[in-house]
Design a protein around this motif. Structure first.
Motif, PDB file in Angstrom:
ATOM      1  N   LYS A  40       0.835  -1.207   0.000  1.00 41.01           N
ATOM      2  CA  LYS A  40       0.000   0.000   0.000  1.00 41.01           C
ATOM      3  C   LYS A  40       0.873   1.262   0.000  1.00 41.01           C
ATOM      4  O   LYS A  40       0.515   2.283  -0.599  1.00 41.01           O
ATOM      5  CB  LYS A  40      -0.911  -0.007   1.237  1.00 41.01           C
ATOM      6  N   LEU A  44       1.103   4.336  -2.884  1.00 39.08           N
ATOM      7  CA  LEU A  44       1.032   5.767  -2.534  1.00 39.08           C
ATOM      8  C   LEU A  44       2.201   6.540  -3.162  1.00 39.08           C
ATOM      9  O   LEU A  44       2.016   7.637  -3.699  1.00 39.08           O
ATOM     10  CB  LEU A  44       1.048   5.933  -1.007  1.00 39.08           C
ATOM     11  N   TRP A 133      -5.018   5.962  -3.239  1.00 44.36           N
ATOM     12  CA  TRP A 133      -4.135   5.662  -2.111  1.00 44.36           C
ATOM     13  C   TRP A 133      -3.898   6.881  -1.238  1.00 44.36           C
ATOM     14  O   TRP A 133      -3.587   6.747  -0.049  1.00 44.36           O
ATOM     15  CB  TRP A 133      -2.813   5.109  -2.640  1.00 44.36           C
ATOM     16  N   TYR A 136      -6.869   6.569   0.996  1.00 48.46           N
ATOM     17  CA  TYR A 136      -6.712   5.453   1.939  1.00 48.46           C
ATOM     18  C   TYR A 136      -5.813   5.853   3.105  1.00 48.46           C
ATOM     19  O   TYR A 136      -6.144   5.649   4.270  1.00 48.46           O
ATOM     20  CB  TYR A 136      -6.124   4.258   1.184  1.00 48.46           C
ATOM     21  N   TRP A 137      -4.620   6.387   2.799  1.00 46.35           N
ATOM     22  CA  TRP A 137      -3.693   6.741   3.876  1.00 46.35           C
ATOM     23  C   TRP A 137      -4.193   7.936   4.688  1.00 46.35           C
ATOM     24  O   TRP A 137      -3.896   8.046   5.887  1.00 46.35           O
ATOM     25  CB  TRP A 137      -2.308   7.052   3.300  1.00 46.35           C
ATOM     26  N   LEU A 163     -10.190  -1.350  -2.879  1.00 44.04           N
ATOM     27  CA  LEU A 163      -8.882  -1.140  -3.488  1.00 44.04           C
ATOM     28  C   LEU A 163      -8.268  -2.445  -3.970  1.00 44.04           C
ATOM     29  O   LEU A 163      -7.502  -2.459  -4.934  1.00 44.04           O
ATOM     30  CB  LEU A 163      -7.939  -0.459  -2.485  1.00 44.04           C
TER      31      LEU A 163
END
Length: 654
Positions: A40, A44, A133, A136-137, A163
């Motif tokens: 992941k 990013l 991403w 997400y983060w 994802l």
């Protein structure tokens, strides 16, 4: 935002400002304790721009050299990032979390623990704007992670499942390796082409610069050529014009020379006639002098007989004058009473002297007292009112008399007789007490504080005699060297009325043409023994001072002087090249620091307190600094500096 600004932003986040650090610190502590999701994180990094990658590399101090002519080294960047996350140091894992927060800070900067629902509602819009991403983060480090734990875990699971469906399939290592080799070959070719192109561009740019320089030089040479041609034509015209003017001037000068020769011949004739007249006048002068001597002898004989009559008349006139002053004294104000009493007292003193003269007691001495009393009577009405204020001034010599400059800039002249009365020399320091006369004039009472030195005065002083030369011209002649012969100033001739052969003391200004009488000694009748003694007496007369200032012999030495005023000693110390540190003696502790580093200490004891003397002497003895006493004159200070120069410079040699 520039690259440097982004690096500063990461640093500010990691160092922890009051607003950001408490918000993300709990989430960072939880992430450090969990396994790190490498895939992941890689996704990013792929969404970042080159500028953001460079900022992260600078912040993490990666050994990567960036160039605008090369592509960003993604492979090396990923390798260094993964090596960092493999470390077991908490600080490295924490720095990596702050880098992630920096990449998604645009999504989190306005969020709070209670805005999780609003963030989830705008999820799709943020995915289109920033990337999957990034969202997400951002959700993973959202401040609502701690307060809404259930909602946050549910949103994370749903976002991870979505994802996973869209995540790109992993390529085989063999395909990656072949692609890397092809990519490396293409990059090498591109690098070679870029280097060759850069070399050619540099060569072309250098050639263009040289061409421009040569073109400018050629243009400059052409302009100078045109300018020189124009100047040549102007000079040619000027030379022709000057040649014509020179020819005309030559003709004019020849005509003038003929006229001057004619005038010369006429003047020679006139000179011969004048010389004949001068001889006749000399003969007449001798004849007139003989007649004048006869008249003087007759006058002296007549004067001796009439002296008694004049004294009687003077005594008869002084008594009514004293009665008149006594009457004024009885009616006068108390302020003027002292003046009137002084005048009456001087009148009676004069009467006593006249009676003594009549009785034949000390004729020559009585004449001197008579003159003194007479002058005092005339000056009695203008006795000055002495002021309590006094000023310090500096005396400067002239060829006749001098002047004093006070501290406030006031300047007044003093006569030659006052100089001799007070024994003043050039640059002497004096105390002047002003006083007002009744007629409004200001007079000064002078007291010597520090003697100067006539050696450095702008005049030369000679002992000599007065001589009557040709054409009734008076001269002052040096008794030690008759070649030093100067015409006497017209004012001294009118006022002093010297006689031929009178001894005198006279001054001549530097580069001056005339002599000024400082003192004139009238010739008196002497016995043959006295004349013989004076003829054989060795000469003690002073020679003219032609002293030049010595070369600096105390360079970089520090001289401390305690007492008096600084301006009294500045000129003398400056001649030696030394540095002067001065204190009047009122606050000697101010110079104790400089004194400990000084090379010599001097005291003017007449203007120094005991406290200043002993405190400074104690420091001088501890530091082995030589100390001396100034004997009240600048010439004495100058002599002490010269005679003890080796002792003063000893400290520097050590």
């Amino acid at each position: 935002m520039s690259e440097k600004a982004e690096v500063r932003q990461i640093s500010s986040l990691s160092e922890g400002h009051e607003e950001q650090k408490p918000t993300f610190m709990q989430a960072i502590q939880e992430e450090i304790s969990l396994p790190f999701p490498i895939d992941k994180f890689r996704f990013l990094i792929n969404e970042l721009s080159v500028q953001q990658k460079r900022a992260i590399a600078h912040f993490l101090n990666f050994p990567i050299v960036f160039s605008k002519y090369k592509k960003f080294p993604d492979a090396l960047f990923h390798k260094l990032l993964f090596q960092l996350q493999k470390h077991y140091l908490t600080s490295d894992r924490e720095r990596l979390c702050w880098v992630i927060i920096f990449t998604v800070f645009d999504l989190l900067k306005d969020e709070s623990p209670v805005s999780l629902e609003t963030f989830l509602a705008a999820k799709e819009e943020n995915i289109l704007k920033f990337g999957r991403w990034h969202v997400y983060w951002a959700l993973r480090f959202h401040p609502g992670r701690a307060t809404g734990r259930t909602s946050w875990e549910k949103a994370i699971r749903e976002l991870e499942e979505g994802l996973k469906e869209k995540a790109p399939e992993a390529k085989s290592p063999q395909d990656d390796r072949s692609n890397d080799e092809k990519h490396t070959i293409i990059e090498q070719k591109l690098k070679n082409e870029v280097a060759l192109r850069q070399t050619r561009e540099k060569e072309a740019e250098q050639l263009r610069k040289e061409l421009g320089i040569q073109t400018k030089k050629l243009e400059k040479i052409e302009s100078e050529k045109k300018q020189l041609a124009a100047e040549f034509m102007i000079l040619k015209e000027q030379a022709s014009k000057q040649k014509t003017e020179a020819e005309a001037c030559r003709i004019q000068l020849e005509a003038r020379l003929d006229g001057l020769n004619k005038d010369k011949n006429d003047l020679l004739v006139l000179v011969k006639e004048a010389e004949l007249k001068v001889e006749e006048m000399k003969a007449n002068v001798i004849k007139i002098e003989d007649e004048l001597e006869q008249w003087k002898q007759q006058y002296e004989r007549k004067g001796q007989s009439s002296t008694e009559e004049l004294i009687g008349l003077l005594l008869n006139s002084l008594l009514p004058e004293s009665d008149k002053l006594y009457h004024e004294l009885r009616q006068a104000n108390p302020e003027n009473a002292s003046v009137l009493r002084a005048r009456i007292r001087k009148i009676f003193d004069l009467i006593d002297l006249l009676e003594q003269f009549q009785q034949g007691n000390g004729q020559v001495q009585s004449k001197d007292h008579l003159q003194i009393s007479d002058n005092s009577i005339e000056s009695a009405p203008s006795i000055p009112e002495v002021s309590r204020d006094s000023y310090v001034g500096t005396f400067y010599r002239r060829d006749h008399g001098g002047y004093i400059v006070l501290e406030d800039g006031t300047t007044f002249n003093i006569t030659e007789s006052m100089i001799h009365q007070h024994g003043l020399e050039h640059e002497a320091e004096v105390q002047c007490s002003p006083g007002k006369q009744q007629n409004g004039m200001t007079l000064y009472e002078i007291e010597l504080l520090l003697q100067g030195d006539d050696t450095y005065a702008p005049v030369r002083q000679f002992d000599g005699y007065v001589e009557l030369g040709d054409h009734f011209t008076w001269y002052c002649v040096d008794i030690n060297n008759s070649q030093n012969r100067y015409p006497l100033h017209r004012r001294d001739i009118e006022i002093q009325q010297p006689n031929h052969g009178d001894p005198c003391l006279f001054n001549v200004a530097h580069e001056g043409r005339f002599a000024r009488l400082s003192r004139l000694y009238r010739k008196t009748k002497q016995s043959a023994a006295e004349q013989e003694f004076k003829a054989n007496k060795p000469s003690l007369l002073r020679r003219p001072a032609e002293k030049t200032k010595p070369d600096p012999f105390l360079d970089q030495c520090k001289i401390v002087i305690v007492g008096g005023l600084r301006k009294w000693f500045e000129g003398v110390v400056a001649e030696t090249g030394a540095i002067l540190v001065h204190d009047s003696g009122d606050a000697p502790e101010r110079i104790h620091a400089d004194l400990s580093k000084a090379d010599a200490l001097f005291f003017l004891l007449t203007a120094t307190s005991h406290r200043a003397t002993w405190s400074c002497v104690e420091i001088a003895k501890q530091r082995q600094i030589p100390h001396f006493v100034i004997q009240g004159s600048k010439s004495n200070l100058r002599m002490l500096l010269w005679e003890n120069r080796e002792l003063i410079k000893r400290k520097q040699k050590i």
